[in-house]
Each structure stands twice: as C-alpha cells, then as structure tokens.
Design a protein around this motif. Structure first.
Motif, PDB file in Angstrom:
ATOM      1  N   ALA A 174      23.206  10.515  -3.861  1.00 23.93           N
ATOM      2  CA  ALA A 174      22.461  10.368  -5.124  1.00 23.93           C
ATOM      3  C   ALA A 174      22.518   8.920  -5.614  1.00 23.93           C
ATOM      4  N   ALA A 175      23.704   8.303  -5.516  1.00 27.02           N
ATOM      5  CA  ALA A 175      23.839   6.903  -5.947  1.00 27.02           C
ATOM      6  C   ALA A 175      22.950   6.005  -5.096  1.00 27.02           C
TER       7      ALA A 175
ATOM      8  N   ALA B 196      27.193  13.030  -4.084  1.00 32.88           N
ATOM      9  CA  ALA B 196      27.310  11.976  -5.101  1.00 32.88           C
ATOM     10  C   ALA B 196      26.953  10.615  -4.500  1.00 32.88           C
TER      11      ALA B 196
ATOM     12  N   MET C 137      19.331   6.425  -6.062  1.00 34.42           N
ATOM     13  CA  MET C 137      19.062   5.763  -7.346  1.00 34.42           C
ATOM     14  C   MET C 137      18.913   4.256  -7.170  1.00 34.42           C
TER      15      MET C 137
END
Lengths: 97, 227
Positions: A69-70, A66, A73
């Motif tokens: 992924a953040a 997580a 992004m």
C-alpha cells in the motif's frame, strides 16, 4: 444496553469537549506547533500498534499489504487503489497458505 | 452546479475512508452476532459510540462478564487519544459554524482526523459535516449488514478485509511525509517510542497510545522545519 450508552457518553465527551472549547480561540504558536505534529505521531502509533497486536496467520499478510500500500501510494498517489491492492495482496497470501 | 462539484469532492475524499470502514464494520457486526448481541445492540454501539476499536473491546468485555463501570473506564482509556485529536483539530476550526462543532466532534474518528489534519483547507462547515456524515452512515449501515449477512463472506476474505484500516492509515500518512525528512524522523521516533512502551507493558491499554503520542509530539515539535 446501559453499558453501550455509558460508553457512548464517555466517548462523546472525549471527542466534543476539547473541540468545542478550543474553536476560534487564539493559541500560543508553540501550542499550535505541538498539535500540528500530532497527526504524524498518532498515525504512526496507530499503524505500529495495529502491526504489533496482529496475531498468528495475519501478521505476514498485514506487513506485506502495508508495504504494498505504501509503495502504491508513493508511485500512484491513489488511496482507493492503495487500499484495494493491499487487501487483494492480503487475500492472496491467505489463500496461498 | 458549485454545490454538485462540492459534493463530488466530498465523495472523492470520503471514498477511501468508506472503503476502509466497510470491512471493519461488517466484521464488527459479525463479532457482535457471535457474541450474542442483539441487532439493536450492534446498531446502538455503532450509532452512539462510533469509535471502531473500542466497540470491539466493548463486545469482548461484555461477553466476558465485565461490569458496566469497568467497561466504560476501559473504553474511555482506549479512546483517550480522541481527546488529543479533538484538541488538535479544534485549533483549526476557524471556518466552521460554531453550532456545528459538537456534531463534528461527535463524528470525529482516527480516520477523519487524519484526513482533515493533512487537508486543513477543507475544514469548512459543509465539507466537514458532509464527509463525516457519509463515513458515519457507512459505518452504521455496514455494522448492521455484517450482523445480518456477514457470514455469507468467505472466512479468508473477512480476514483479508481486516487489514483495510492499517492500509488506510498508511495511505493517508505516506503522501504527507513523502520527501520530508523532518516528518519522517518524527514518525520513526513515534514508532520506536510506542514499540518500547508496548513491550515495556507498564501502562494500561489506551494510556500507552496517549503517552506515546504526547511524548513523541513534544520531542518531535522541535524537529519540524517551517514550510
């Protein structure tokens, strides 16, 4: 099969009725403001719920992927890349141990 | 030519959701098979219910011998958040052909709601229907694939793929709050409030999500700066 169909009816009503009722209606600005905030709160809650309900060996891969992924992004802004790198990291952590 | 460009655009927006759905749908097919559901039942659950988490709950409850009405109540509670999402999306559907609204509603999921919430300019009939149908077919197809050949995948890869949905949610949320302190504050509020409700454990599963969304949105709506 009957259970599946009953669940399908209940779920469909939840999804269809409010949308059909509210489309093209004039709304109080406060009401709109309230519902404009919901995407942020609902997504945040779905994310934290996923983490809180993750068990045992999957907790670390879920949290690390997580975060990765953040980060992807923020830096690249590419959702597909973000998902692929998150799942790949998760897989690597599981392979390691 | 314009139509082609529009469909390319649909694929561009649908791709992250499809990538997120594939592993979860495959897992659902596998879970259904292990729970002795038939292929028709797995297909029907995905085709008619089309609400990921509640499908897993359905399988678990049915396997444990829970009665039909109790299962339906549990699934409805878990999906109650979709009522709020449908309401939230409904007020922005002024460019949508009214005849398609029930169909768009049926195909509403956490993921499509999240995507459209942050791309309201895309809420036209053709774009919305096309995107939702692609994601829906992906979900149904890969549930069946999971049932039929899911066991071929290594167990660790299956586990790793189960993180795809939470990653998808994060990937949708992060760009919409990047650099916006008011929205970040609302997200933190929702996370803190839900964590409190989760550990307090006085609300049934599903209602904790609904209460969390409603209360944090009610408090947070006054924090948003007009942009």
């Amino acid at each position: 099969m009957k259970t599946i169909l009953l669940c399908a009816i209940c779920t469909s009503l939840l999804k269809i009725v409010p949308m059909s009722f509210l489309t093209n209606r004039h709304m109080n600005p406060k009401f709109i403001r309230f519902f404009n905030v919901i995407p942020y709160t609902s997504l945040s809650i779905l994310i934290i719920r996923s983490i809180l309900t993750t068990e045992g060996k999957m907790l670390l891969p879920t949290i690390v992927s997580a975060i990765i992924a953040a980060f992807v992004m923020i830096k690249k802004g590419n959702i597909v890349l973000s998902i692929c790198s998150g799942v790949a990291i998760s897989y690597l952590i599981l392979m390691m141990g | 030519m314009q139509k082609k460009r529009e469909y390319q655009e649909v694929i561009k927006y649908a791709a992250p959701i499809m990538i997120g759905y594939i592993p979860i749908a495959v897992t659902f097919g596998l879970v259904g098979k292990h729970a002795s559901l038939s292929l028709l039942e797995v297909f029907s659950a995905s085709f008619f219910i089309y609400a990921g988490a509640s499908q897993f709950m359905l399988v678990e409850l049915v396997t444990n011998g829970v009665g039909m009405i109790s299962v339906a109540i549990a699934v409805t509670l878990l999906n109650a958040r979709l009522f709020i999402m449908s309401t939230s999306m409904g007020i922005h559907l002024n460019k949508i052909d009214k005849n398609y609204v029930p169909f768009i509603g049926f195909l509403l999921t956490d993921e499509s709601f999240s995507l459209f919430s942050f791309h309201k300019e895309k809420l036209t009939t053709r774009f919305t229907v096309a995107l939702e149908v692609i994601c829906y077919l992906t979900w149904v197809l890969f549930s069946v694939v999971g049932f039929t050949i899911g066991e071929v995948l290594p167990e660790k890869l299956q586990d790793a793929m189960s993180t795809a949905l939470v990653i998808l949610f994060i990937s949708i949320l992060v760009p919409s709050v990047k650099g916006k302190i008011d929205r970040i504050s609302i997200c933190v509020l929702a996370i803190v409030l839900y964590t409190f409700l989760f550990y307090l454990d006085i609300l049934p599963v599903g209602w904790d999500i609904v209460v969390g969304i409603l209360v944090s949105s009610f408090i947070g709506m006054n924090w948003v700066k007009e942009s």
